[in-house]
Design an enzyme around this catalytic site. Sequence first.
Site, PDB file in Angstrom:
ATOM      1  CG  ASP A 167       0.364   4.741  -5.282  1.00 55.04           C
ATOM      2  OD1 ASP A 167       0.234   3.671  -4.362  1.00 55.04           O
ATOM      3  OD2 ASP A 167      -0.377   4.552  -6.389  1.00 55.04           O
ATOM      4  CD  GLN A 172      -5.044  -0.686  -8.413  1.00 54.68           C
ATOM      5  OE1 GLN A 172      -5.441  -0.250  -7.381  1.00 54.68           O
ATOM      6  NE2 GLN A 172      -4.234  -1.638  -8.420  1.00 54.68           N
ATOM      7  CE  LYS A 192      -4.966  -0.102  -3.551  1.00 48.77           C
ATOM      8  NZ  LYS A 192      -4.553  -0.019  -4.749  1.00 48.77           N
TER       9      LYS A 192
END
Length: 292
Positions: free
Chosen positions: A120, A97, A53
């Site tokens: 997200d 995460q 990422k």
Amino acid sequence: MATIIDGKAFSANLRSDIARKVDIIKREHSITPGLAVVLVGEDPASQVYVRSKGKQTQEAGMNSYEHKLDVNTSQSDLLALIDELNNDPDVHGILVQLPLPGHIDEEAVINSIAVGKDVDGFHLSNVGLLSIGAGGIVPCTPLGSLMMLKDHLGDLSGKKAIIVGRSNIVGKPMAALLLKESCTVTIAHSRTRDLPGECRQADILVAAVGRPEMVKGDWIKPGATVIDVGINRIEKEDGSTKLVGDVEFSTAVEVAGAITPVPGGVGPMTIACLLHNTLQQACRLNDIEVPE
Ligand code: NDP
């Protein structure tokens, strides 16, 4: 023989388009989108994702801020970091995460991220917006899957779609997106009766189960479009490992009209959509249009 939907090529195009738009807002508005990624602990798969990422964020011309915390970090210390990032004007997207260590309440952490910095699409406000079909930030994996479906099929209206799997991160948001596209949507799960029969009726099949090669070729309606979200590592006869999806590719490819491979299908789209969401949030926070 099915057309192979090339997620690697599609995501590369998407990332270069995002980089072009980032360049425009840097030049015209002096804004550099910034994505903060928070990793708690040392889960090897999570470390790989976070590295990837960070690299792709920088390649798109954005700033990447990595925060690696010890596995024993307390929930209140993690919440304090998120509060700091919520108030940092250089940070436009915050990603924590998952999974988090067991002593931390994931829901509390996700919902502590400012809605305007959720990239997200897991914040309850964004979940709610998606469920009423309104604009918001959409979870990356379903968003990438939808982009590939629309690119391949064009208008999805009236098509029968089945999603196998009802998780909050893939199955449910995927169903909401396809409903918004006016598909007739079935959501299947572990209690569904006659799953092969349900699947056989669908023009679009999205597999998000987490069971290696569960969906067989003879479950698929001839000509259907198959999106395989699954990522499963299995052991080969010689002891080495390989990645397979939730669909048995060798039999499905004979029946489907189009199919995403694993690897190289949905997987690469997920990070590209994370960058897409970060750009959206950077523009919204600064009250500017996303460049065309
Ligand atoms: P979850 O484990 O959260 O959900 C799995 C779903 O599948 C559940 O709804 C479960 O039903 C259903 N299910 C399990 N077994 C069966 C069965 N035998 N028949 C029918 N349904 C079944 O998984 P995720 O949604 O998080 O992930 C799904 C897959 O997608 C995994 O392989 C994961 O690695 C992959 N993934 C890939 C991503 C990418 O970037 N490409 C991103 C995220 C996930 P029930 O609710 O009844 O238990």
